[in-house]
Design an enzyme around this catalytic site. Structure first.
Site, PDB file in Angstrom:
ATOM      1  N   HIS A 280     -28.379 -48.332 -63.496  1.00  0.00           N
ATOM      2  CA  HIS A 280     -28.682 -47.282 -64.326  1.00  0.00           C
ATOM      3  C   HIS A 280     -27.484 -46.456 -64.408  1.00  0.00           C
ATOM      4  O   HIS A 280     -27.523 -45.493 -65.057  1.00  0.00           O
ATOM      5  CB  HIS A 280     -30.036 -46.726 -63.682  1.00  0.00           C
ATOM      6  CG  HIS A 280     -29.731 -45.756 -62.625  1.00  0.00           C
ATOM      7  ND1 HIS A 280     -30.050 -46.469 -61.345  1.00  0.00           N
ATOM      8  CD2 HIS A 280     -29.160 -44.411 -62.319  1.00  0.00           C
ATOM      9  CE1 HIS A 280     -29.464 -45.350 -60.334  1.00  0.00           C
ATOM     10  NE2 HIS A 280     -29.173 -44.366 -61.065  1.00  0.00           N
TER      11      HIS A 280
ATOM     12  N   ASP B  60     -31.175 -52.938 -59.629  1.00  0.00           N
ATOM     13  CA  ASP B  60     -30.570 -51.914 -59.984  1.00  0.00           C
ATOM     14  C   ASP B  60     -29.169 -51.896 -59.557  1.00  0.00           C
ATOM     15  O   ASP B  60     -28.571 -51.142 -59.106  1.00  0.00           O
ATOM     16  CB  ASP B  60     -31.035 -50.428 -59.712  1.00  0.00           C
ATOM     17  CG  ASP B  60     -30.685 -49.346 -60.417  1.00  0.00           C
ATOM     18  OD1 ASP B  60     -29.969 -49.658 -61.533  1.00  0.00           O
ATOM     19  OD2 ASP B  60     -30.792 -48.483 -59.801  1.00  0.00           O
TER      20      ASP B  60
ATOM     21  N   SER C 145     -25.621 -41.929 -57.249  1.00  0.00           N
ATOM     22  CA  SER C 145     -26.147 -43.283 -57.233  1.00  0.00           C
ATOM     23  C   SER C 145     -24.966 -44.292 -57.692  1.00  0.00           C
ATOM     24  O   SER C 145     -23.978 -44.009 -58.144  1.00  0.00           O
ATOM     25  CB  SER C 145     -26.917 -43.315 -58.798  1.00  0.00           C
ATOM     26  OG  SER C 145     -28.343 -42.855 -58.607  1.00  0.00           O
TER      27      SER C 145
END
Length: 560
Positions: A177, A207, A281
């Site tokens: 993402h 992910d 992230s």
């Protein structure tokens, strides 16, 4: 409270000043030339004042007793302590480190910032022209301000995340993402270097994404550790790019393991209270040996900032995916070709087994690896390749991590007869490829529409039981409910609101093929078997239902 990805960087930076007090050490040694206070007397006793030695003067009140004072810190920065007789752990992951400066210094150069940009079509905004008084110098300002804003065009959307180098040749791991559908990906190194990155592969299910940069020299890198060695309470360290502030280090502990936050089919997150914020992230979560044990992915927060609930992908799950992306540019997961349902206490009782751990086989995919009679509907899978299957969420992950084409051993509990107890068996299945199976299921799915659950649908041969109206399956029922030609049993034509069946999720168009693990071929037979269970004093009926999309599952419906 929503689960939020931690990568997207807003246009603002939030800085918070927090003052913290350092606690004293757990024990302070007394100075050797200060006498320890005498033992307190027992309750009810009177203690006489000590008699001074002969020939000595009686001390003044100020000299009689001096309280113990803390020893000043030593050269090493620690306070001297009395020797402890308790055993001490020697492994670094078992102790809260006094400082992580040396560890962080070794790892910072391998953690990078990942920035992306993507062109997005921009429709006309309809902003009216701004006109200044004639001769005003503001007219040039207005013209520049609204240039190209009153018509369609393209604007650039940017985002920031984190990543880390896993190979000196320039392989970098981040979150899927973070890169999304970016047109350009730039990797920013701690020394100021900026390199364009190539996307080698990505996987939405976990992910994860793998990038490649050409640096022209070996890059500092880090290695994956074994996330299975982590225990709740172990110290971990996160390094990343929160709010664009590169090279930020935070430390915390493993708060929990095996978290399912409904982010994907293979959720098995590590939960940590190490600060993870927007922009973290894709960054690494290290153990105290400097090995990557997780990839920071998501947070739970009402504000978008860290509240001490962050989630990381375990390294053991990530390594297999990264290896496949590196070798093939895509994932190649194992596939059993079965549908599963969680095993709860009610279903276990209905199946006549004592186990409450495992996964129930609810369907066999036609043409799949298990469509050869090795596995049957109603089997309870309790182990896979010697590994215990605790629930229906564990098995898909185990199978996906296994190489395509491998023949695996599966431990099951199976009832050969309805009245017989379940027996433990071991069967072998050669795994197919999940991606091929998904295409097979998509082709077989078609565009069938569900019948309207709100319309009354009763048939001349219908019966009622447990709040359901049932009908035999004939050509008219097949056409009305889009049932396949090989459908058998009884079809649900109506479900009364607030009934036991409605509360268990029974819907119009579903078919009942078994009652209490006995096959039924008509609506009357369904009612007959349920009445028999009621007469026997049974409190629940175990029904095998097939949904309109082909999914099969057990439902335990209370008997009124």
């Amino acid at each position: 409270m929503a689960v939020k990805r931690a990568s997207s960087l807003s246009s603002y930076v939030v800085a918070t000043l927090v003052a913290a007090a350092l606690p004293f050490g757990p024990a302070l040694a007394q100075s050797p030339d200060v006498q320890a206070p005498a033992q307190a007397p027992d309750e009810g006793e009177t203690q006489a004042a000590p008699t001074p030695p002969q020939g000595s003067a009686t001390p003044d009140a100020s000299e009689r007793e001096v309280p113990a004072l803390p020893v000043p810190p030593t050269a090493g920065g620690s306070t001297a302590k009395a020797p402890s007789t308790e055993p001490r752990a020697t492994e670094a992951t078992r102790n809260g480190p006094a400082s992580v400066a040396d560890l962080a210094d070794k790892l910072l150069d391998a953690v990078v910032n990942v920035s992306t940009s993507q062109g997005v079509d921009r429709p006309g905004r309809g902003v009216p022209p701004l006109e200044a008084p004639e001769g005003s110098p503001l007219q040039d300002f207005f013209n520049d301000l609204l240039r190209d804003r009153d018509g369609p065009g393209e604007r650039s959307v940017q985002s920031l995340g984190s990543g880390f180098v896993i190979d000196p040749s320039g392989l970098i791991v981040t979150n899927n993402h973070v890169i999304g559908d970016a047109d350009t990906i730039t990797v920013n190194f701690p020394n100021g270097d900026q390199l364009d990155a190539e996307l080698l592969g990505k996987d939405a299910k976990t992910d994860l994404a793998l990038l490649k940069v050409e640096a022209g020299k070996p890059l500092p890198y880090v290695e994956f550790g074994d996330s299975e060695d982590l225990r709740i309470g172990d110290w971990v360290m996160a390094i990343g790019n929160p709010f664009g502030l590169g090279g930020s280090v935070s430390i915390g502990i493993v708060s929990a393991r095996g978290r399912n936050i409904n982010a994907g089919p293979y959720d098995n997150f590590i939960q940590t209270d190490a600060a993870i914020n927007r922009g973290n992230s894709g960054g690494p979560l290290f153990d105290m040996f400097g090995d990557v044990v997780g990839i920071n992915t998501a947070i739970i927060s009402p504000t978008g900032g860290s509240i001490g609930i962050g989630f990381s992908i375990p390294s053991n799950l990530a390594v297999n995916v990264i290896d496949q992306l590196r070798e093939y540019g895509e994932t190649r997961r194992g596939w059993l070709g079965i549908r599963l349902q969680a095993l709860n206490e009610n279903i276990a009782k209905g199946l006549g087994i004592d186990e409450t751990e495992g996964a129930v086989v609810m369907g066999i995919v036609p043409g799949g690896p298990s469509d050869n009679g090795t596995l049957k509907v109603g089997d309870v899978i309790v182990s896979f390749e010697g590994r215990k299957v605790e629930g229906s969420n564990d098995l898909p992950r185990m199978v996906a991590e296994t190489k395509v084409g491998k023949t695996v051993e599966i431990g099951i509990l199976r009832k050969e007869e309805v009245s017989a107890p379940a027996k433990a068996q071991t069967v072998e299945v050669t795994l197919g490829r999940l991606e091929d199976g998904e295409k097979l299921l998509a082709e077989a799915g078609g565009d069938e529409e569900k019948p309207d659950a709100g319309s009354p649908q009763a048939a001349s041969n219908g019966v009622e039981t447990l709040g359901m109206s049932l009908s035999d399956i004939d050509d008219a029922a097949r056409a009305k409910f889009d049932l396949p030609q090989d459908a058998s049993g009884a079809v649900v034509t109506e479900v009364k609101s607030n009934s036991a069946a409605a509360e268990k999720g029974v819907e119009v168009g579903m078919t009942i093929t078994e009652v209490a693990q006995e096959t039924v071929s008509s609506a009357a037979e369904v009612k007959e078997k349920i009445d028999k269970l009621r007469d026997e004093g049974r409190r629940n009926a175990l029904l095998l239902l097939t949904a309109t999309n082909g999914d099969v599952r057990f439902v335990v419906v209370p008997i009124d």
